[in-house]
Design a protein around this motif. Structure first.
Motif, mmCIF file in Angstrom:
data_model
loop_
_atom_site.group_PDB
_atom_site.id
_atom_site.type_symbol
_atom_site.label_atom_id
_atom_site.label_comp_id
_atom_site.label_asym_id
_atom_site.label_seq_id
_atom_site.Cartn_x
_atom_site.Cartn_y
_atom_site.Cartn_z
ATOM 1 N N SER A 171 0.830 -1.213 0.000
ATOM 2 C CA SER A 171 0.000 0.000 0.000
ATOM 3 C C SER A 171 0.858 1.254 0.000
ATOM 4 C CB SER A 171 -0.917 -0.006 1.229
ATOM 5 O OG SER A 171 -1.771 -1.125 1.222
ATOM 6 N N GLY A 172 1.956 1.223 0.778
ATOM 7 C CA GLY A 172 2.824 2.396 0.860
ATOM 8 C C GLY A 172 3.631 2.643 -0.395
ATOM 9 N N LEU A 173 3.999 1.581 -1.115
ATOM 10 C CA LEU A 173 4.850 1.738 -2.293
ATOM 11 C C LEU A 173 4.056 1.941 -3.576
ATOM 12 C CD1 LEU A 173 7.595 -0.999 -1.697
ATOM 13 C CD2 LEU A 173 7.778 1.463 -1.306
ATOM 14 N N PHE A 174 2.964 1.194 -3.711
ATOM 15 C CA PHE A 174 2.297 1.150 -5.015
ATOM 16 C C PHE A 174 0.942 1.852 -5.057
ATOM 17 C CE2 PHE A 174 5.064 -2.591 -4.707
ATOM 18 C CZ PHE A 174 5.859 -2.393 -5.827
ATOM 19 N N LYS A 175 0.459 2.312 -3.885
ATOM 20 C CA LYS A 175 -0.834 3.008 -3.846
ATOM 21 C C LYS A 175 -1.889 2.152 -4.539
ATOM 22 C CE LYS A 175 1.658 6.290 -2.071
ATOM 23 N NZ LYS A 175 1.769 6.378 -0.627
ATOM 24 N N ASN A 176 -2.370 2.627 -5.675
ATOM 25 C CA ASN A 176 -3.407 1.883 -6.403
ATOM 26 C C ASN A 176 -2.857 1.076 -7.577
ATOM 27 O OD1 ASN A 176 -5.481 2.944 -4.750
ATOM 28 N ND2 ASN A 176 -5.476 4.844 -5.948
ATOM 29 N N GLU A 177 -1.528 1.015 -7.683
ATOM 30 C CA GLU A 177 -0.916 0.264 -8.782
ATOM 31 C C GLU A 177 -0.878 -1.238 -8.483
ATOM 32 O OE1 GLU A 177 2.773 1.606 -10.604
ATOM 33 O OE2 GLU A 177 2.604 3.471 -9.457
ATOM 34 N N GLU A 178 -0.730 -2.034 -9.512
ATOM 35 C CA GLU A 178 -0.521 -3.467 -9.372
ATOM 36 C C GLU A 178 0.924 -3.706 -8.949
ATOM 37 O OE1 GLU A 178 -0.809 -7.379 -9.149
ATOM 38 O OE2 GLU A 178 -2.548 -6.164 -9.679
ATOM 39 N N LYS A 182 6.523 -5.773 -10.380
ATOM 40 C CA LYS A 182 7.286 -4.522 -10.244
ATOM 41 C C LYS A 182 8.570 -4.779 -9.452
ATOM 42 C CE LYS A 182 4.034 -2.164 -12.255
ATOM 43 N NZ LYS A 182 3.012 -1.498 -11.470
ATOM 44 N N TYR A 183 9.572 -3.940 -9.686
ATOM 45 C CA TYR A 183 10.860 -4.084 -8.999
ATOM 46 C C TYR A 183 10.951 -3.100 -7.832
ATOM 47 C CZ TYR A 183 12.887 -7.230 -12.477
ATOM 48 O OH TYR A 183 13.167 -8.311 -13.279
ATOM 49 N N ILE A 184 11.255 -3.631 -6.668
ATOM 50 C CA ILE A 184 11.515 -2.795 -5.500
ATOM 51 C C ILE A 184 13.008 -2.814 -5.226
ATOM 52 C CG2 ILE A 184 9.240 -3.202 -4.457
ATOM 53 C CD1 ILE A 184 10.571 -5.259 -2.601
ATOM 54 N N LYS A 185 13.462 -1.874 -4.378
ATOM 55 C CA LYS A 185 14.876 -1.818 -4.019
ATOM 56 C C LYS A 185 15.047 -2.019 -2.518
ATOM 57 C CE LYS A 185 16.817 1.065 -7.718
ATOM 58 N NZ LYS A 185 17.570 2.302 -8.019
ATOM 59 N N ALA A 195 4.558 -11.706 -5.035
ATOM 60 C CA ALA A 195 3.336 -11.911 -4.253
ATOM 61 C C ALA A 195 3.152 -10.785 -3.246
ATOM 62 C CB ALA A 195 3.373 -13.255 -3.531
ATOM 63 N N VAL A 196 1.886 -10.561 -2.891
ATOM 64 C CA VAL A 196 1.514 -9.622 -1.822
ATOM 65 C C VAL A 196 0.714 -10.409 -0.795
ATOM 66 C CG1 VAL A 196 0.245 -7.533 -1.196
ATOM 67 C CG2 VAL A 196 1.467 -7.650 -3.386
ATOM 68 N N MET A 197 1.089 -10.298 0.476
ATOM 69 C CA MET A 197 0.390 -11.030 1.524
ATOM 70 C C MET A 197 -0.898 -10.331 1.943
ATOM 71 S SD MET A 197 3.428 -12.484 3.987
ATOM 72 C CE MET A 197 4.566 -11.094 3.858
ATOM 73 N N LYS A 198 -1.810 -11.105 2.518
ATOM 74 C CA LYS A 198 -3.073 -10.571 3.017
ATOM 75 C C LYS A 198 -2.830 -9.682 4.239
ATOM 76 C CE LYS A 198 -5.761 -14.650 1.643
ATOM 77 N NZ LYS A 198 -6.580 -15.786 2.148
ATOM 78 N N LYS A 199 -3.768 -8.767 4.480
ATOM 79 C CA LYS A 199 -3.720 -7.934 5.682
ATOM 80 C C LYS A 199 -3.908 -8.819 6.902
ATOM 81 C CE LYS A 199 -3.984 -3.924 7.925
ATOM 82 N NZ LYS A 199 -2.878 -2.955 7.988
#
Length: 417
Positions: A171-178, A182-185, A195-199
Protein backbone atom coordinates in the motif's frame (compact mmCIF):
# COMPACT_ATOMS: atom_id res chain seq x y z
CA UNK A 1 -50.80 -20.62 40.47
CA UNK A 2 -48.73 -19.94 43.55
CA UNK A 3 -45.60 -19.22 41.51
CA UNK A 4 -47.43 -16.97 39.06
CA UNK A 5 -49.05 -14.96 41.82
CA UNK A 6 -45.79 -14.70 43.73
CA UNK A 7 -43.82 -13.43 40.74
CA UNK A 8 -46.53 -10.97 39.71
CA UNK A 9 -46.67 -9.43 43.16
CA UNK A 10 -42.90 -9.42 43.47
CA UNK A 11 -42.35 -7.55 40.19
CA UNK A 12 -45.19 -5.19 41.05
CA UNK A 13 -43.72 -4.30 44.46
CA UNK A 14 -40.20 -3.99 43.03
CA UNK A 15 -41.44 -1.66 40.31
CA UNK A 16 -43.38 0.42 42.84
CA UNK A 17 -40.29 0.68 45.04
CA UNK A 18 -38.31 2.05 42.09
CA UNK A 19 -41.01 4.49 40.93
CA UNK A 20 -42.08 5.84 44.32
CA UNK A 21 -38.54 6.37 45.62
CA UNK A 22 -36.57 7.14 42.46
CA UNK A 23 -33.55 8.87 44.00
CA UNK A 24 -33.15 6.37 46.83
CA UNK A 25 -33.52 3.43 44.45
CA UNK A 26 -31.10 4.86 41.87
CA UNK A 27 -28.43 5.52 44.49
CA UNK A 28 -28.85 2.02 45.93
CA UNK A 29 -28.79 0.31 42.54
CA UNK A 30 -25.77 2.37 41.49
CA UNK A 31 -23.52 0.34 43.79
CA UNK A 32 -24.69 -2.93 42.23
CA UNK A 33 -24.34 -1.49 38.73
CA UNK A 34 -20.80 -0.25 39.36
CA UNK A 35 -19.79 -3.50 41.05
CA UNK A 36 -21.09 -5.75 38.28
CA UNK A 37 -19.67 -3.36 35.67
CA UNK A 38 -16.21 -3.45 37.30
CA UNK A 39 -16.01 -7.22 37.68
CA UNK A 40 -17.53 -8.20 34.33
CA UNK A 41 -15.62 -5.46 32.48
CA UNK A 42 -12.32 -6.84 33.81
CA UNK A 43 -13.24 -10.39 32.82
CA UNK A 44 -14.47 -9.20 29.42
CA UNK A 45 -11.13 -7.45 28.87
CA UNK A 46 -9.22 -10.56 29.98
CA UNK A 47 -11.30 -12.94 27.84
CA UNK A 48 -11.08 -10.67 24.79
CA UNK A 49 -7.34 -10.25 25.21
CA UNK A 50 -6.89 -14.00 25.68
CA UNK A 51 -8.87 -14.70 22.50
CA UNK A 52 -6.75 -12.18 20.60
CA UNK A 53 -3.51 -13.53 22.06
CA UNK A 54 -4.57 -17.10 21.35
CA UNK A 55 -4.89 -16.21 17.67
CA UNK A 56 -1.31 -14.93 17.74
CA UNK A 57 -0.16 -18.03 19.64
CA UNK A 58 -1.87 -20.22 17.04
CA UNK A 59 0.07 -18.35 14.35
CA UNK A 60 3.28 -19.28 16.15
CA UNK A 61 2.19 -22.91 15.88
CA UNK A 62 1.42 -25.21 18.80
CA UNK A 63 3.71 -27.91 17.35
CA UNK A 64 6.63 -25.69 16.29
CA UNK A 65 9.90 -25.39 18.22
CA UNK A 66 11.98 -22.21 17.78
CA UNK A 67 15.75 -22.59 18.13
CA UNK A 68 17.19 -19.20 19.16
CA UNK A 69 19.79 -17.68 21.43
CA UNK A 70 17.17 -15.99 23.65
CA UNK A 71 14.62 -18.00 25.71
CA UNK A 72 11.01 -16.79 25.86
CA UNK A 73 10.89 -16.33 29.61
CA UNK A 74 10.29 -13.21 31.65
CA UNK A 75 11.48 -12.76 35.22
CA UNK A 76 13.39 -10.30 37.35
CA UNK A 77 16.33 -12.72 37.38
CA UNK A 78 16.59 -12.97 33.59
CA UNK A 79 20.36 -13.46 32.96
CA UNK A 80 20.50 -11.53 29.68
CA UNK A 81 24.30 -11.19 29.84
CA UNK A 82 24.61 -14.95 29.57
CA UNK A 83 22.30 -15.19 26.59
CA UNK A 84 23.89 -12.17 24.91
CA UNK A 85 27.17 -14.02 24.18
CA UNK A 86 25.52 -17.16 22.82
CA UNK A 87 26.13 -17.94 19.13
CA UNK A 88 23.29 -17.44 16.67
CA UNK A 89 21.70 -20.49 14.98
CA UNK A 90 23.18 -21.01 11.51
CA UNK A 91 21.83 -22.20 8.18
CA UNK A 92 24.27 -25.16 8.37
CA UNK A 93 22.77 -26.23 11.71
CA UNK A 94 19.34 -26.07 10.11
CA UNK A 95 20.55 -28.38 7.35
CA UNK A 96 21.88 -30.93 9.84
CA UNK A 97 18.64 -30.86 11.86
CA UNK A 98 16.72 -31.30 8.61
CA UNK A 99 18.71 -34.45 7.81
CA UNK A 100 18.89 -36.01 11.28
CA UNK A 101 15.63 -35.06 12.99
CA UNK A 102 13.30 -37.96 12.20
CA UNK A 103 10.34 -36.52 14.14
CA UNK A 104 10.38 -33.23 12.19
CA UNK A 105 7.73 -32.66 9.55
CA UNK A 106 9.50 -29.54 8.23
CA UNK A 107 12.50 -27.38 9.18
CA UNK A 108 13.07 -23.77 8.16
CA UNK A 109 15.47 -20.90 8.78
CA UNK A 110 15.02 -17.14 8.89
CA UNK A 111 17.50 -14.27 9.07
CA UNK A 112 16.01 -10.78 9.66
CA UNK A 113 17.15 -7.20 9.27
CA UNK A 114 15.29 -3.89 9.11
CA UNK A 115 15.64 -1.64 6.09
CA UNK A 116 13.95 0.96 3.91
CA UNK A 117 12.15 -0.40 0.84
CA UNK A 118 11.89 1.81 -2.27
CA UNK A 119 9.88 1.88 -5.46
CA UNK A 120 10.53 4.84 -7.78
CA UNK A 121 9.83 7.92 -5.59
CA UNK A 122 7.99 6.02 -2.85
CA UNK A 123 9.54 4.37 0.19
CA UNK A 124 8.53 2.58 3.38
CA UNK A 125 10.87 2.77 6.37
CA UNK A 126 11.68 0.23 9.09
CA UNK A 127 10.51 -2.79 7.11
CA UNK A 128 11.47 -6.24 8.42
CA UNK A 129 13.34 -7.99 5.60
CA UNK A 130 13.43 -11.74 6.18
CA UNK A 131 15.70 -14.15 4.36
CA UNK A 132 13.92 -17.50 4.52
CA UNK A 133 14.62 -21.09 3.58
CA UNK A 134 12.45 -23.21 1.31
CA UNK A 135 10.08 -24.81 3.84
CA UNK A 136 9.33 -21.61 5.72
CA UNK A 137 5.69 -21.54 4.57
CA UNK A 138 5.23 -25.16 5.71
CA UNK A 139 6.32 -24.36 9.26
CA UNK A 140 4.65 -21.01 10.04
CA UNK A 141 1.03 -19.93 9.67
CA UNK A 142 1.54 -16.27 8.83
CA UNK A 143 2.66 -16.53 5.18
CA UNK A 144 -0.81 -15.86 3.75
CA UNK A 145 -0.58 -15.02 0.05
CA UNK A 146 -3.26 -12.59 -1.12
CA UNK A 147 -2.02 -12.14 -4.69
CA UNK A 148 0.75 -13.94 -6.57
CA UNK A 149 2.70 -17.05 -5.61
CA UNK A 150 5.28 -18.47 -3.20
CA UNK A 151 8.94 -18.87 -4.19
CA UNK A 152 9.91 -21.85 -6.35
CA UNK A 153 12.63 -24.35 -5.29
CA UNK A 154 14.89 -23.02 -8.05
CA UNK A 155 14.58 -19.45 -6.74
CA UNK A 156 15.64 -20.64 -3.28
CA UNK A 157 18.57 -22.63 -4.63
CA UNK A 158 20.02 -19.87 -6.82
CA UNK A 159 19.06 -16.95 -4.60
CA UNK A 160 16.91 -15.24 -7.21
CA UNK A 161 16.05 -11.59 -6.68
CA UNK A 162 12.37 -12.17 -5.90
CA UNK A 163 10.28 -10.83 -3.02
CA UNK A 164 6.97 -11.36 -1.25
CA UNK A 165 5.81 -8.12 0.37
CA UNK A 166 3.39 -7.36 3.20
CA UNK A 167 0.06 -5.61 2.71
CA UNK A 168 1.15 -2.28 4.24
CA UNK A 169 4.40 -2.30 2.27
CA UNK A 170 2.44 -2.77 -0.95
CA UNK A 171 0.00 0.00 0.00
CA UNK A 172 2.82 2.40 0.86
CA UNK A 173 4.85 1.74 -2.29
CA UNK A 174 2.30 1.15 -5.02
CA UNK A 175 -0.83 3.01 -3.85
CA UNK A 176 -3.41 1.88 -6.40
CA UNK A 177 -0.92 0.26 -8.78
CA UNK A 178 -0.52 -3.47 -9.37
CA UNK A 179 2.48 -4.65 -7.32
CA UNK A 180 3.10 -8.05 -8.96
CA UNK A 181 5.97 -7.89 -11.46
CA UNK A 182 7.29 -4.52 -10.24
CA UNK A 183 10.86 -4.08 -9.00
CA UNK A 184 11.51 -2.79 -5.50
CA UNK A 185 14.88 -1.82 -4.02
CA UNK A 186 16.35 -3.16 -0.78
CA UNK A 187 19.56 -1.31 0.10
CA UNK A 188 19.97 -0.44 -3.54
CA UNK A 189 19.49 -4.02 -4.83
CA UNK A 190 16.49 -4.83 -7.01
CA UNK A 191 13.96 -7.58 -6.37
CA UNK A 192 10.84 -8.37 -8.38
CA UNK A 193 7.58 -8.68 -6.43
CA UNK A 194 6.01 -12.11 -6.97
CA UNK A 195 3.34 -11.91 -4.25
CA UNK A 196 1.51 -9.62 -1.82
CA UNK A 197 0.39 -11.03 1.52
CA UNK A 198 -3.07 -10.57 3.02
CA UNK A 199 -3.72 -7.93 5.68
CA UNK A 200 -3.05 -9.61 9.06
CA UNK A 201 -2.53 -6.94 11.71
CA UNK A 202 0.20 -6.63 14.29
CA UNK A 203 0.94 -9.47 16.68
CA UNK A 204 0.40 -8.70 20.38
CA UNK A 205 2.88 -11.28 21.65
CA UNK A 206 5.86 -10.82 19.36
CA UNK A 207 7.55 -8.37 17.04
CA UNK A 208 6.18 -10.24 14.01
CA UNK A 209 4.16 -7.95 11.77
CA UNK A 210 3.80 -9.45 8.33
CA UNK A 211 1.97 -6.37 7.03
CA UNK A 212 5.24 -4.45 7.15
CA UNK A 213 7.56 -7.29 6.17
CA UNK A 214 9.35 -8.49 3.04
CA UNK A 215 10.32 -12.10 2.42
CA UNK A 216 13.23 -13.02 0.13
CA UNK A 217 15.16 -16.29 -0.42
CA UNK A 218 17.96 -16.70 2.11
CA UNK A 219 20.67 -16.97 -0.57
CA UNK A 220 19.54 -13.63 -2.00
CA UNK A 221 19.38 -12.12 1.49
CA UNK A 222 23.11 -12.83 1.89
CA UNK A 223 23.88 -10.55 -1.04
CA UNK A 224 22.04 -7.66 0.63
CA UNK A 225 23.04 -8.00 4.29
CA UNK A 226 26.13 -9.36 6.02
CA UNK A 227 25.16 -12.90 7.05
CA UNK A 228 28.12 -12.95 9.45
CA UNK A 229 26.61 -10.18 11.61
CA UNK A 230 26.35 -11.89 14.99
CA UNK A 231 23.66 -9.48 16.28
CA UNK A 232 21.15 -10.05 13.47
CA UNK A 233 18.18 -12.19 14.67
CA UNK A 234 18.23 -15.75 13.34
CA UNK A 235 15.84 -18.59 14.08
CA UNK A 236 15.63 -22.28 13.19
CA UNK A 237 12.00 -23.43 13.13
CA UNK A 238 11.23 -27.12 13.57
CA UNK A 239 7.68 -28.38 13.03
CA UNK A 240 6.85 -31.72 14.65
CA UNK A 241 5.12 -34.53 12.81
CA UNK A 242 1.53 -35.37 13.69
CA UNK A 243 1.41 -37.28 16.96
CA UNK A 244 4.85 -36.10 18.08
CA UNK A 245 4.84 -33.93 21.21
CA UNK A 246 6.89 -30.78 21.59
CA UNK A 247 8.83 -32.43 24.41
CA UNK A 248 9.88 -35.21 22.05
CA UNK A 249 10.94 -32.89 19.24
CA UNK A 250 12.80 -30.60 21.67
CA UNK A 251 14.69 -33.55 23.13
CA UNK A 252 15.67 -34.73 19.64
CA UNK A 253 16.75 -31.25 18.49
CA UNK A 254 18.79 -30.80 21.68
CA UNK A 255 20.50 -34.15 21.07
CA UNK A 256 21.44 -33.04 17.54
CA UNK A 257 22.61 -29.51 18.41
CA UNK A 258 24.81 -30.27 21.42
CA UNK A 259 27.37 -32.36 19.45
CA UNK A 260 27.36 -29.78 16.65
CA UNK A 261 28.32 -27.06 19.15
CA UNK A 262 30.79 -29.39 20.89
CA UNK A 263 29.17 -29.06 24.31
CA UNK A 264 30.46 -31.34 27.05
CA UNK A 265 27.95 -33.50 29.00
CA UNK A 266 28.03 -31.21 32.05
CA UNK A 267 27.88 -27.98 30.03
CA UNK A 268 24.70 -25.94 29.82
CA UNK A 269 22.97 -25.52 26.44
CA UNK A 270 24.11 -22.39 24.62
CA UNK A 271 20.83 -22.21 22.69
CA UNK A 272 17.17 -21.86 23.63
CA UNK A 273 14.31 -24.13 22.55
CA UNK A 274 11.10 -22.11 22.63
CA UNK A 275 7.46 -23.04 22.04
CA UNK A 276 4.18 -21.11 21.89
CA UNK A 277 2.89 -22.48 25.22
CA UNK A 278 5.70 -20.56 26.98
CA UNK A 279 4.09 -17.31 25.83
CA UNK A 280 0.69 -18.37 27.18
CA UNK A 281 2.15 -19.26 30.57
CA UNK A 282 3.87 -15.88 30.86
CA UNK A 283 0.58 -14.07 30.28
CA UNK A 284 -1.54 -16.28 32.58
CA UNK A 285 0.06 -14.85 35.73
CA UNK A 286 -0.64 -11.31 34.49
CA UNK A 287 -4.28 -12.18 33.81
CA UNK A 288 -4.62 -13.63 37.31
CA UNK A 289 -3.38 -10.37 38.86
CA UNK A 290 -5.80 -8.30 36.73
CA UNK A 291 -8.68 -10.59 37.74
CA UNK A 292 -7.89 -10.14 41.44
CA UNK A 293 -7.83 -6.35 41.00
CA UNK A 294 -11.22 -6.53 39.28
CA UNK A 295 -12.70 -8.59 42.11
CA UNK A 296 -11.34 -6.20 44.75
CA UNK A 297 -12.64 -3.05 43.04
CA UNK A 298 -15.96 -4.64 42.15
CA UNK A 299 -16.26 -6.27 45.58
CA UNK A 300 -16.22 -2.94 47.41
CA UNK A 301 -18.83 -1.51 45.04
CA UNK A 302 -21.05 -4.59 45.43
CA UNK A 303 -20.71 -4.41 49.22
CA UNK A 304 -21.93 -0.80 49.18
CA UNK A 305 -24.68 -1.74 46.72
CA UNK A 306 -25.74 -4.71 48.87
CA UNK A 307 -26.07 -2.45 51.90
CA UNK A 308 -28.16 -0.08 49.80
CA UNK A 309 -30.47 -2.90 48.68
CA UNK A 310 -30.83 -4.07 52.29
CA UNK A 311 -31.77 -0.52 53.25
CA UNK A 312 -34.41 -0.37 50.51
CA UNK A 313 -35.87 -3.66 51.69
CA UNK A 314 -36.03 -2.61 55.36
CA UNK A 315 -37.83 0.59 54.35
CA UNK A 316 -40.12 -1.44 52.08
CA UNK A 317 -40.99 -3.80 54.95
CA UNK A 318 -41.74 -0.81 57.20
CA UNK A 319 -43.94 0.85 54.57
CA UNK A 320 -45.88 -2.35 53.87
CA UNK A 321 -46.25 -3.60 57.44
CA UNK A 322 -50.05 -3.22 57.46
CA UNK A 323 -50.27 -4.92 54.04
CA UNK A 324 -48.19 -7.82 55.36
CA UNK A 325 -50.62 -8.10 58.28
CA UNK A 326 -53.59 -8.24 55.89
CA UNK A 327 -51.85 -10.90 53.76
CA UNK A 328 -51.17 -13.03 56.84
CA UNK A 329 -54.72 -12.63 58.14
CA UNK A 330 -55.99 -13.89 54.78
CA UNK A 331 -53.85 -17.02 55.06
CA UNK A 332 -50.45 -16.08 53.65
CA UNK A 333 -47.77 -18.29 55.20
CA UNK A 334 -44.44 -17.07 56.56
CA UNK A 335 -42.53 -18.67 53.68
CA UNK A 336 -44.71 -16.79 51.16
CA UNK A 337 -43.83 -13.44 52.75
CA UNK A 338 -40.17 -14.48 53.06
CA UNK A 339 -39.98 -15.57 49.44
CA UNK A 340 -41.79 -12.46 48.23
CA UNK A 341 -39.32 -10.03 49.80
CA UNK A 342 -36.25 -12.09 48.87
CA UNK A 343 -37.39 -12.21 45.24
CA UNK A 344 -38.01 -8.47 45.33
CA UNK A 345 -34.41 -7.87 46.48
CA UNK A 346 -33.14 -10.23 43.79
CA UNK A 347 -35.19 -8.42 41.11
CA UNK A 348 -33.79 -5.05 42.24
CA UNK A 349 -30.22 -6.41 42.09
CA UNK A 350 -30.85 -7.99 38.68
CA UNK A 351 -32.02 -4.61 37.39
CA UNK A 352 -28.82 -2.98 38.66
CA UNK A 353 -26.66 -5.80 37.28
CA UNK A 354 -28.43 -5.70 33.90
CA UNK A 355 -27.70 -1.98 33.61
CA UNK A 356 -24.02 -2.71 34.31
CA UNK A 357 -23.97 -5.43 31.64
CA UNK A 358 -25.68 -3.10 29.16
CA UNK A 359 -23.02 -0.45 29.78
CA UNK A 360 -20.28 -3.02 29.15
CA UNK A 361 -21.95 -4.11 25.89
CA UNK A 362 -22.15 -0.50 24.68
CA UNK A 363 -18.53 0.03 25.72
CA UNK A 364 -17.34 -3.01 23.73
CA UNK A 365 -18.99 -1.55 20.63
CA UNK A 366 -17.45 1.89 21.17
CA UNK A 367 -13.84 0.99 22.02
CA UNK A 368 -13.42 -2.17 19.95
CA UNK A 369 -12.71 -0.34 16.69
CA UNK A 370 -10.66 2.45 18.26
CA UNK A 371 -8.23 0.04 19.97
CA UNK A 372 -7.90 -2.26 16.98
CA UNK A 373 -8.95 -5.31 19.00
CA UNK A 374 -12.29 -7.07 19.14
CA UNK A 375 -13.93 -6.95 22.58
CA UNK A 376 -16.54 -9.64 23.23
CA UNK A 377 -19.06 -9.79 26.08
CA UNK A 378 -19.25 -13.57 26.31
CA UNK A 379 -22.31 -15.53 27.47
CA UNK A 380 -20.35 -16.85 30.45
CA UNK A 381 -19.57 -13.30 31.60
CA UNK A 382 -23.24 -12.29 31.19
CA UNK A 383 -24.25 -15.27 33.33
CA UNK A 384 -21.54 -14.35 35.87
CA UNK A 385 -22.97 -10.82 36.16
CA UNK A 386 -26.57 -12.00 36.51
CA UNK A 387 -25.69 -14.81 38.94
CA UNK A 388 -23.65 -12.46 41.09
CA UNK A 389 -26.50 -9.93 41.08
CA UNK A 390 -29.01 -12.58 42.15
CA UNK A 391 -26.66 -13.81 44.90
CA UNK A 392 -26.20 -10.27 46.28
CA UNK A 393 -30.00 -9.84 46.20
CA UNK A 394 -30.43 -13.08 48.13
CA UNK A 395 -27.91 -12.09 50.80
CA UNK A 396 -29.06 -8.46 51.08
CA UNK A 397 -32.75 -9.29 51.16
CA UNK A 398 -32.75 -12.23 53.54
CA UNK A 399 -32.74 -10.38 56.89
CA UNK A 400 -35.43 -7.82 55.86
CA UNK A 401 -37.48 -10.65 54.34
CA UNK A 402 -37.15 -12.78 57.47
CA UNK A 403 -38.16 -9.80 59.63
CA UNK A 404 -41.27 -9.32 57.47
CA UNK A 405 -42.20 -13.01 57.62
CA UNK A 406 -42.09 -13.03 61.45
CA UNK A 407 -44.45 -10.06 61.95
CA UNK A 408 -47.53 -10.68 64.04
CA UNK A 409 -50.56 -10.15 61.75
CA UNK A 410 -52.62 -8.26 64.38
CA UNK A 411 -49.78 -5.91 65.32
CA UNK A 412 -48.90 -5.46 61.64
CA UNK A 413 -52.48 -4.44 60.73
CA UNK A 414 -52.50 -1.89 63.55
CA UNK A 415 -49.34 -0.29 62.16
CA UNK A 416 -49.91 3.36 61.20
CA UNK A 417 -46.67 3.88 59.22
Amino acid sequence: MFSGRLFRETFSFAFQALVQNKLRSILSLLGITIGIFSIVAVFTFIDSLQISLQKDVNNLGSNVVYVEKWPWTFSKDYPWWKYWVRPQPTINEMGIIQKKCKDADAVAYTFSRNSTIQYQNSSVDNVSVNGISEDYDKVVNWVKIGEGRYFSPTEFTYGSNVAIIGFDVASGLFKNEEAIGKYIKVKGKKAVVVAVMKKQGESKISDINMDISVLVPYNYMKTIFDARNIWAPRVILVKAKSGVTNAQIMSEVEGILRPIRQLKPAEEDNFALNESSMVSKNFNSLFDIIAVIGWVIGGFSILVGGIGIANIMFVSVKERTSLIGIQKSLGAKNYFILTQFILEAIVLCLIGGSIGLLLIFVLTLLIGNSLGMEFILTFSNVMLGLSLSAFIGLISGFIPAYTASQLDPVEAIRSTY
